[in-house]
Structure formats: structure tokens, C-alpha cells
Design a protein around this motif. Structure first.
Motif, PDB file in Angstrom:
ATOM      1  N   ALA A  88       0.851  -1.197   0.000  1.00 38.79           N
ATOM      2  CA  ALA A  88       0.000   0.000   0.000  1.00 38.79           C
ATOM      3  C   ALA A  88       0.885   1.245   0.000  1.00 38.79           C
ATOM      4  N   ARG A  89       0.233   2.399  -0.196  1.00 38.55           N
ATOM      5  CA  ARG A  89       0.986   3.638  -0.104  1.00 38.55           C
ATOM      6  C   ARG A  89       1.515   3.821   1.315  1.00 38.55           C
ATOM      7  N   VAL A  90       2.685   4.428   1.426  1.00 40.26           N
ATOM      8  CA  VAL A  90       3.283   4.660   2.743  1.00 40.26           C
ATOM      9  C   VAL A  90       3.273   6.173   3.009  1.00 40.26           C
ATOM     10  N   GLU A  91       2.233   6.622   3.679  1.00 40.47           N
ATOM     11  CA  GLU A  91       2.092   8.073   3.858  1.00 40.47           C
ATOM     12  C   GLU A  91       3.162   8.640   4.784  1.00 40.47           C
ATOM     13  N   SER A  92       3.603   7.826   5.746  1.00 46.15           N
ATOM     14  CA  SER A  92       4.615   8.328   6.680  1.00 46.15           C
ATOM     15  C   SER A  92       5.978   8.483   5.995  1.00 46.15           C
ATOM     16  N   ARG A  93       6.144   7.867   4.834  1.00 47.11           N
ATOM     17  CA  ARG A  93       7.407   7.946   4.093  1.00 47.11           C
ATOM     18  C   ARG A  93       7.265   8.808   2.835  1.00 47.11           C
ATOM     19  N   THR A  94       6.195   9.582   2.793  1.00 43.34           N
ATOM     20  CA  THR A  94       5.926  10.442   1.645  1.00 43.34           C
ATOM     21  C   THR A  94       6.255  11.872   2.033  1.00 43.34           C
ATOM     22  N   TYR A 211      11.315   5.983   0.554  1.00 42.44           N
ATOM     23  CA  TYR A 211      11.165   7.439   0.428  1.00 42.44           C
ATOM     24  C   TYR A 211      10.345   7.727  -0.809  1.00 42.44           C
ATOM     25  N   ILE A 212       9.224   8.423  -0.637  1.00 43.19           N
ATOM     26  CA  ILE A 212       8.472   8.900  -1.794  1.00 43.19           C
ATOM     27  C   ILE A 212       8.554  10.429  -1.690  1.00 43.19           C
ATOM     28  N   SER A 213       9.498  11.013  -2.424  1.00 47.34           N
ATOM     29  CA  SER A 213       9.854  12.420  -2.212  1.00 47.34           C
ATOM     30  C   SER A 213       9.491  13.269  -3.411  1.00 47.34           C
ATOM     31  N   HIS A 214       8.925  14.421  -3.113  1.00 50.45           N
ATOM     32  CA  HIS A 214       8.469  15.336  -4.167  1.00 50.45           C
ATOM     33  C   HIS A 214       9.136  16.686  -4.005  1.00 50.45           C
ATOM     34  N   PHE A 215       9.554  17.244  -5.131  1.00 55.00           N
ATOM     35  CA  PHE A 215      10.115  18.593  -5.145  1.00 55.00           C
ATOM     36  C   PHE A 215       9.200  19.440  -6.026  1.00 55.00           C
ATOM     37  N   PRO A 216       8.203  20.089  -5.412  1.00 51.75           N
ATOM     38  CA  PRO A 216       7.172  20.745  -6.230  1.00 51.75           C
ATOM     39  C   PRO A 216       7.720  21.860  -7.117  1.00 51.75           C
ATOM     40  N   GLU A 217       8.664  22.621  -6.627  1.00 52.53           N
ATOM     41  CA  GLU A 217       9.137  23.761  -7.430  1.00 52.53           C
ATOM     42  C   GLU A 217       9.881  23.311  -8.684  1.00 52.53           C
ATOM     43  N   THR A 218      10.680  22.251  -8.544  1.00 53.83           N
ATOM     44  CA  THR A 218      11.457  21.800  -9.699  1.00 53.83           C
ATOM     45  C   THR A 218      10.768  20.637 -10.415  1.00 53.83           C
ATOM     46  N   ARG A 219       9.524  20.347  -9.988  1.00 52.89           N
ATOM     47  CA  ARG A 219       8.691  19.330 -10.667  1.00 52.89           C
ATOM     48  C   ARG A 219       9.412  17.985 -10.761  1.00 52.89           C
ATOM     49  N   GLU A 220       9.837  17.490  -9.606  1.00 48.85           N
ATOM     50  CA  GLU A 220      10.545  16.212  -9.565  1.00 48.85           C
ATOM     51  C   GLU A 220       9.930  15.288  -8.533  1.00 48.85           C
ATOM     52  N   MET A 473      -7.842  14.892  -0.612  1.00 46.48           N
ATOM     53  CA  MET A 473      -6.479  15.174  -1.084  1.00 46.48           C
ATOM     54  C   MET A 473      -5.444  15.107   0.032  1.00 46.48           C
ATOM     55  N   LEU A 474      -5.858  14.733   1.252  1.00 48.71           N
ATOM     56  CA  LEU A 474      -4.894  14.777   2.360  1.00 48.71           C
ATOM     57  C   LEU A 474      -3.540  14.154   1.998  1.00 48.71           C
ATOM     58  N   PRO A 475      -3.521  12.938   1.449  1.00 47.76           N
ATOM     59  CA  PRO A 475      -2.205  12.356   1.142  1.00 47.76           C
ATOM     60  C   PRO A 475      -1.636  12.791  -0.211  1.00 47.76           C
ATOM     61  N   PHE A 476      -2.345  13.651  -0.926  1.00 46.82           N
ATOM     62  CA  PHE A 476      -1.986  13.907  -2.327  1.00 46.82           C
ATOM     63  C   PHE A 476      -1.766  15.371  -2.662  1.00 46.82           C
ATOM     64  N   CYS A 477      -1.714  16.238  -1.669  1.00 49.65           N
ATOM     65  CA  CYS A 477      -1.624  17.663  -1.942  1.00 49.65           C
ATOM     66  C   CYS A 477      -0.166  18.108  -1.856  1.00 49.65           C
TER      67      CYS A 477
END
Ligand SMILES: Nc1nc2c(ncn2[C@@H]2O[C@H](COP(=O)(O)OP(=O)(O)OP(=O)(O)O)[C@@H](O)[C@H]2O)c(=O)[nH]1
Ligand SMILES: O=C([O-])CC(=O)C(=O)O
Ligand SMILES: [Mn+2]
Length: 616
Positions: A88-94, A211-220, A473-477
Motif C-alpha cells: 500500500a501507499r506509505v504516507e509516513s514515508r511520503t 522514500y516517496i519524495s516530491h520537489f514541487p518547485e522543480t517538478r521532480e 487530497m490529504l495524502p496527495f496535496c
């Protein structure tokens, strides 16, 4: 270690040599850097072709990652069993690694980008050793469309390649769209299980560290350690929701966790409806609804994600950026979702369902009675006497949307469809009525912002626990949630000014009686609620005021036709003053946790609700 630093041995496409001709140099450079760092044995550029898919399947069957199902019973279909700890998705590691913590907001795990980059740099070093790195250019939305966005995912998991090939428009056509200046989202994925020379592989490689890591500014997006669904198919939740919510905020559109459907009423009027329910709360089912009221038809455009953007006339239009369904298996059966069952007859990848002795699949809810013997999702013998479920509660199917018998002819219209109604819904045993209409867009955003739902198996955590899940959207914003609300208000105000924002509604299929059973039959009978909503839009129903907004007036829904008696119907709309006051307190505390960032119309929505509750 020298071996980790060893240079790339071979760079070739799936057909032979070099990266594909015409690949944008920005992609080639990114891929080369990543390959030198992650040191895969080879790099394969995916073209998204049928032979490529066949090759991958053959290879995964040989590796034990996929089991072929009986080609007579389920042609072209396969079963994957994941690692039991990767389900399943791992929200604590997102993580949302925006430059400023305040742009991630209190609902996201934030790590400064520099620190996360350092961590990921370490983890990705040599991470693909002994494996193939696949490069997948993909489009979210119809290739070439005005709302369509592009991305490139690299992965060392062939299962993820297969999934991306179904869930997105992946391959050569997408690659050809990415030219100088095209913004494309970088999606780097590894299962984090390098192989030493001679080391045997396992069927589902992954790593305990995730690790499910997002960099919103650089779209990564950078994802490490999991091959499961939302953790690894990065086009989906990571790009199309988390990164897209940041892009949408910059550009004036909305990335929403919404199904998209087309409904035609008995008078032939067509509506398009977008509905946000949290994970495992009924999106796929609602998108495939088979109306029980004669004269109504529902067609499917999407089952999970919608992008809503102002069209040339200013009205909100939506596309489904995906190309497939990654749907929940348990609970899907002929009686509940016959359309899904008809979609799943061939060319499906099932993950973590049970296998029958004759080489087909089974899960809880597929049939009333379980087969006498199964191989469960863990690969163990299972009988109806077993105390554990045969299929994992979050077991899934991956299938092309085009295969759905109710797919709408406008599902891949590049211009999208005009949205007439937006629905928010959660899984609520108490308090929340079957259906209600917001007074206006602002009230609707309040409804969405304070949405709460009981947790499901779609993510790690305690199933059944009630939590606020704003806009589903809690886990997706990918941005500060309160900024996202503000953005919703602004987009709606513009659509209103241009001649009409969609009407907003709230639904709850999951209210329970004292005996713990669902009060509402759900599924096909949900058309009763949907028909009332569209009647409201057409001015054919009046509704009556409640603390939740307008609810159906006496006689506006023929509940007997849905098999619901008067007493149960009353319970579905029951208002318990003390419980509602407590609900309002809880919503207050939730809003207060955002401090002064809460937009005024949302505070006003709650104040009005409190006043209405006081008057009960
Ligand atoms: N009681 C009841 N259960 C429903 C209804 N709609 C869906 N379900 C069940 O809820 C579970 C999840 O439904 P889905 O339609 O797969 O949910 P989803 O929102 O698409 O889930 P994700 O794909 O995780 O985002 C399944 O077990 C369904 O059988 C309904 O109207 N009533
Ligand atoms: O992303 C996933 O793993 C599955 C999914 O659709 C969800 O959880 O909403
Ligand atoms: Mn779904």
C-alpha cells in the motif's frame, strides 16, 4: 566501493542502439547522469509498443514476478504477489520537499530539499546495480492536447514499466512531444535492491527503507524502496496529484482526486460529473455505475484523477490524465460492479489477489461464496475456514481504460468536458446525510475542505479511524492545504464570473445503522442520489434546508424504488444535535490547526453550520 562506481556498460534502446533519435537533450542528459549514479547494467528506452510489453511479461514470468493465469479463463492476464511489506501507499514515508516549509503545510511531511537531495543521492548511488534501468517518456492526458502534461520516469522495476504502460500514454509518441522548452516532470524510481554479481533476484524486490519524495518547485519525484502502486507508478498520485497541484496553483487550474463520468437523463440531457472520494471510498464504482432507474445512462471517463481547467469560454473543463484503472479488487463483483467485472475479462495485471486452482483469480466479494480451495495472496493454501482474507484488502487490478465497456466516447477528448457538478464524499458511519447540495461554490469548498472519512486499507494505518481528508487530497496535496483551498475558491470565482461554476454536492454511501450495517444499498442505487443532484441543476427538484445545505425534500427521491423503507430513509438523513455539535467542534479544531491561513469563506461555512445546528 569500486563496483558501485563502475561506469555504464551499455546504453541501448529496446530495439538496439543509443537513445531514441529525437529524444530531447534535456532528457538524455538527465538519464545519463542518473545512470552513471545508479549504475544499472543497462539502460533501455521504452517505446510503449506491444512487442515491448510482451517481452517484459515473458521476462517477469521467468523471474517469478508474474504468474500467467489460465489463457482460456482470463486471456493475457497475470498475477503478481508483492512482498508482504509492500502492499500500500506509505504516507509516513511520503515527503513534500518544497523550498519553504510553509509551502508544504502542516499536513505534509516536509524535509528541506537540500537534506532530502543528499539522502536520495546516497540511496540512489549504485541502487540499480545488476538491474536494467528503463526510461519511460509519458503523457498525462491525450498526446498533444492543450491540458496534457509530460513526464519521464526511470525505474528498475519491469512491473512498474508494465503498470505505467497501462496507466499512461507511455512511449515514443509522448517522447516526440517533448521538445526544447517543454516542461516535463522528472520521475526517478528504484526498488532499492541492487544485485551483487551472481546474486539471485527475488520475485518482488524492494527495500525496507522507503522514500516517496516530491520537489514541487522543480517538478521532480524521487521514489525509493517500493514497487507498489501509488509509491512507484509515479505518473499517478505523485505527478498527477502532488506535483500537478503545485503546477495548477501556479497556472490557475485544479488537480483533483476525482473520477469523471458522463450521465444522460431520460430527457436526453447530458451532464459531466467529477467526484472526489478518498482512497477506497467508491470512485471506481461510481465511475462505472449501472443505473437502476430506467432511462438513465452513465458512462465512464476516469476513475481516480481529474484535472479541471478553465476552457476558452472560462467554464471549467476536465480531463482524465490517466489511461488505465488501478482499482481495488475486494468488493468488486457482478452484483456490485458488473462493469468492472466485464472490464477485467482479459489483459489485466492483478496484484495480491488470490488464485483459484484452475488458474483464475478470486477476491473477497467477487462471489458470495468462496471457492473451496485457493492460493492466497501470500502464496499459501487457503480455504473458507481460514481466518485471514484470501486477497489482500488493498489488492488491485491494472487495466486499460479503453477496455471498459462503459467508456465514454469523449473520455479522451483533448479539450476535456465541461463539468456540471462536483461531488465530495467520504466513508461516514454517522452524521453525514446521503446527499446534500452546497448553497454555492464557497459553501461547497467548505464542504470539501472539512471532508472526513474512515481510513481504508489503501494506505498503511488503522482501518476505520476517522480522519479529516480535505478534498480527498490529504495524502496527495503537494502544496499547503490551506493555499489549495484558497486556490479552489479563486478558480471557482473565475468560473462563476464566466457564466457558471459547477454545482457542488456532498454524498455518503456508508452511513450505518445501530446494527453496524450500511443503511444505503449503494452501487447502482447511487443513481437515485445522482439523479436528484442533476434534477437540482435542471431546477426539477427544490430540496429543503439542513445544516449540510439542501437535502432532498419529501418525495424527491423514490427511496422505496431503491429498496429503502421510510424508517431507514429517515435514518440516512438523521440529525443528532449533540453529535453534530461535536462534529462542528472537531471541524473547528481541524481548521484552527491551519491558523490564520484558513480562507474566510471556509470559516463562514462552519459558522453558518453551527448556527443551523443550534436551531435544531
Ligand atoms: N457499501 C458500499 N460500498 C461501496 C460503494 N461503492 C464502493 N464500495 C466499496 O468500497 C471499496 C472501494 O471502492 P472503489 O470504487 O474501488 O474506491 P476508490 O475510491 O476507487 O478507491 P482508490 O482506487 O483506492 O482511490 C470497494 O470494496 C467497493 O466495493 C457503495 O456505494 N456502497
Ligand atoms: O495509489 C495507490 O496506491 C492506489 C490508489 O489509487 C490510492 O491509494 O488512492
Ligand atoms: Mn479506484
Amino acid at each position: 566501493m569500486a563496483i558501485i562506481e563502475q561506469p555504464l556498460r551499455d546504453t541501448r534502446t529496446s530495439t538496439g542502439a543509443g537513445h531514441p533519435e529525437g529524444a530531447d537533450p534535456s532528457i538524455v542528459a538527465w538519464v545519463e547522469r542518473l545512470a552513471l549514479h545508479a549504475t544499472p547494467d543497462e539502460v533501455v528506452w521504452c517505446d510503449g509498443s506491444t512487442p515491448e510489453r510482451a517481452r517484459l511479461i515473458r521476462q517477469m514470468v521467468d523471474a517469478g514476478t508474474l504468474e500467467a493465469l489460465d489463457p482460456e479463463l482470463r486471456p493475457g492476464s497475470y498475477l503478481a504477489r508483492s512482498d508482504p511489506d509492500d502492499v500500500a501507499r506509505v504516507e509516513s514515508r511520503t515527503f513534500i520537499c518544497s523550498a519553504r516549509e510553509e509551502d508544504a503545510g502542516p499536513t505534509n511531511n516536509w524535509v528541506p530539499p537540500s537534506a532530502m537531495r543528499e539522502t536520495l543521492h546516497g540511496l540512489f548511488r549504485g541502487a540499480m546495480r545488476g538491474r536494467t534501468m528503463y526510461v519511460m517518456p509519458f503523457a498525462m492526458g491525450p498526446v498533444g492536447g492543450p491540458l496534457t502534461r509530460y513526464g519521464v520516469q526511470v525505474t528498475d522495476s519491469p512491473y512498474v514499466v508494465l503498470s505505467m504502460g497501462t496507466m499512461t500514454r507511455m512511449g515514443a509518441e509522448a517522447l516526440a512531444q517533448i521538445g526544447p522548452g517543454t516542461e516535463w516532470v522528472k520521475c526517478a524510481h528504484t526498488v532499492g535492491a541492487p544485485l551483487a554479481p551472481g546474486q539471485a533476484d527475488v520475485p518482488w524486490p524492494c527495500n525496507k527503507t522507503k522514500y516517496i519524495s516530491h520537489f514541487p518547485e522543480t517538478r521532480e519525484v524521487w521514489s525509493y524502496g517500493s514497487a507498489y502502486g501509488g509509491n512507484a507508478i509515479l505518473a499517478k498520485k505523485a505527478f498527477a496529484l502532488r506535483i500537478a497541484s503545485a503546477i495548477g496553483q501556479d497556472e490557475g487550474w485544479l488537480a483533483a482526486h476525482m473520477l469523471l463520468l458522463k450521465v444522460t437523463n431520460p430527457r436526453g440531457r447530458v451532464f459531466h460529473v467529477a467526484a472526489a472520494f478518498p482512497s477506497a471510498c467508491g470512485k471506481t464504482n461510481f465511475a462505472m455505475l449501472q443505473p437502476t432507474i430506467p432511462g438513465w445512462t452513465v458512462e465512464t471517463l476516469g476513475d481516480d484523477i481529474a484535472w479541471l481547467a478553465p476552457g476558452p469560454d472560462g467554464r471549467l473543463r476536465a480531463i482524465n490524465p490517466e489511461a488505465g484503472f488501478f482499482g481495488v479488487a475486494p468488493g468488486t463483483g457482478r452484483g456490485t460492479n458488473p462493469v468492472a467485472m466485464d472490464t477485467l475479462t482479459h489483459d489485466v495485471v492483478f496484484t495480491n489477489v488470490a488464485r483459484t486452482d484452475d488458474g483464475d483469480v478470486w477476491w473477497e466479494g467477487m462471489t458470495d461464496e468462496a471457492p473451496a480451495h485457493l492460493t492466497d495472496w501470500l502464496g499459501q493454501d487457503w480455504t473458507p475456514a481460514s481466518s485471514t482474507p484470501a486477497a489482500h484488502p488493498n489488492s488491485r487490478f491494472t487495466v486499460a481504460a479503453a477496455q471498459c465497456p462503459t467508456i465514454s466516447d469523449d473520455w479522451d477528448d483533448p479539450a476535456g468536458v465541461v463539468v456540471d457538478a462536483v461531488i465530495f464524499g467520504g466513508r461516514r458511519a454517522t452524521n453525514v446525510p446521503l446527499v446534500a447540495q452546497a448553497r454555492d461554490w464557497e459553501h461547497g469548498v467548505f464542504m470539501g475542505a472539512t471532508l472526513a472519512s474512515e481510513r481504508t486499507a489503501a494506505a498503511e494505518g488503522t482501518v476505520g479511524e476517522l480522519r479529516r481528508d480535505p478534498l480527498a487530497m490529504l495524502p496527495f496535496c503537494g502544496v499547503h492545504m490551506a493555499d489549495h483551498w484558497k486556490h479552489w475558491l479563486e478558480v471557482g470565482a473565475k468560473a462563476d464570473a464566466a457564466g457558471g461554476a459547477p454545482a457542488i454536492f456532498q454524498v455518503n454511501w456508508f452511513r450505518k445503522g445501530a446494527d453496524g450495517r450500511f443503511l444505503w444499498p449503494g452501487f447502482g442505487e447511487n443513481i437515485h442520489a445522482l439523479a436528484w443532484m442533476l434534477d437540482r441543476i435542471e431546477g426539477r427538484a427544490e430540496g429543503t434546508a439542513s445544516p449540510f445545505g439542501l437535502i432532498p425534500a419529501e418525495g424527491e427521491i423514490d427511496h422505496a424504488a431503491a429498496g429503502v423503507d421510510d424508517a431507514t430513509w429517515a435514518e440516512l438523513f438523521g440529525l443528532d444535535k449533540a453529535a453534530l455539535a461535536a462534529e462542528a467542534d472537531d471541524a473547528q479544531a481541524f481548521l484552527d490547526s491551519y491558523g490564520d491561513k484558513v480562507p474566510e469563506p471556509i470559516r463562514e461555512g462552519l459558522a453558518r453550520m453551527r448556527a443551523d445546528i443550534d436551531e435544531l
